[in-house]
Write an enzyme that holds these catalytic residues in place. Structure first.
Site, PDB file in Angstrom:
ATOM      1  CE  LYS A  87      19.570  31.488  22.950  1.00 52.56           C
ATOM      2  NZ  LYS A  87      19.075  32.680  23.659  1.00 52.56           N
TER       3      LYS A  87
HETATM    4  C1  E4P Z   1      15.727  32.503  24.054  1.00 55.97           C
HETATM    5  O1  E4P Z   1      16.719  31.934  24.428  1.00 55.97           O
HETATM    6  C2  E4P Z   1      15.612  33.953  23.843  1.00 55.97           C
HETATM    7  O2  E4P Z   1      16.633  34.592  24.548  1.00 55.97           O
HETATM    8  C3  E4P Z   1      14.340  34.544  24.368  1.00 55.97           C
HETATM    9  O3  E4P Z   1      13.529  33.596  25.012  1.00 55.97           O
HETATM   10  C4  E4P Z   1      13.665  35.463  23.438  1.00 55.97           C
HETATM   11  O4  E4P Z   1      12.540  35.965  24.080  1.00 55.97           O
HETATM   12  P1  E4P Z   1      11.768  37.295  23.616  1.00 55.97           P
HETATM   13  O5  E4P Z   1      10.859  36.940  22.501  1.00 55.97           O
HETATM   14  O6  E4P Z   1      11.016  37.704  24.851  1.00 55.97           O
HETATM   15  O7  E4P Z   1      12.829  38.287  23.210  1.00 55.97           O
END
Ligand code: E4P
Length: 218
Positions: A87
């Site tokens: 990522k």
């Molecule tokens: C995506 O991969 C992120 O980890 C995640 O969806 C972020 O979500 P949040 O806005 O609930 O922190």
């Protein structure tokens, strides 16, 4: 549409996996910190444990913000398990890293996407997934679902292979809207996934069936 769970909590991952509908996992540094997973060795060990539970892509985020650091960290993460997806944040250094990874057969998830332009750039660099954060866009009175639809149109126009991974999903309507638009994947909390099964008419209908059975089989 594939279902990923957005957590680093082992119990939640196991519970979602036991449902039989889980396709993968996404994590991020905040989710790892929430589970008190700190220090390089513990972090790498935790990713390995997740990969042993779920037979699907597991996103592991780099901490480095420069190209060289991202490559070093990403290659280390990718070596952990064949299901690891590196990522990478949406920055110009991140784009260069995604290009490098795609040329070296390492899967990537470009994270922190908040505009169609960012998604287009990541797709051109060869990202396996782009992660538009729909919940965070809605949080500031934007249109998260509208962004998914816009990216879908752009990717379809040019037949990009990059998959749209709707992230920052908060509730069931996000999931349903994403499925209607044609997001390839959604990642969300276990609670939102379980909530899809709920309907008051299902509960009352089942209670009635069981009561009628009892009456007839006394
Ligand atoms: C995506 O991969 C992120 O980890 C995640 O969806 C972020 O979500 P949040 O806005 O609930 O922190």
């Amino acid at each position: 549409m594939k279902f990923f769970i957005d957590t680093a909590n082992i119990d939640e991952i196991k519970e979602a996996n036991d449902l039989g509908i889980l396709d993968g996992v996404t994590t991020n540094p905040s989710l790892m910190a929430k589970e008190k997973i700190t220090g390089e060795d513990a972090i790498l060990k935790h990713y390995k444990s997740i990969c042993q539970i779920v037979n699907g892509p597991v996103s592991a985020e780099v901490i480095a913000t420069d190209f060289k650091g991202m490559i070093k960290e990403g290659e280390r993460l990718a070596d952990l398990h064949h299901n690891i997806v590196v990522k990478v944040p949406m920055t110009t250094e991140g784009i260069k890293a995604i290009k490098y990874f795609s040329e070296n057969k390492i899967k990537t998830n470009c994270t922190l996407i908040f505009s169609a332009g960012q998604a287009l750039l990541a797709a051109k660099a060869g990202a396996t997934y782009v992660s538009p954060f729909i919940g965070r866009i809605d949080d500031i009175s934007g249109d998260g679902i509208g962004l998914i639809a816009q990216i879908r149109r752009i990717f379809d126009n040019y037949s990009f292979d990059t998959q749209i991974l709707a992230a920052s999903v908060r509730h069931t309507m996000h999931i349903i809207d994403c499925a209607e638009i044609g997001a390839d994947v959604m990642t969300g909390p276990l609670k939102a996934i379980l909530q899809l099964a709920k309907h008051p008419l299902t509960d009352s209908g089942l209670a009635q069936f069981l009561a009628d059975y009892e009456k007839g089989n006394k």
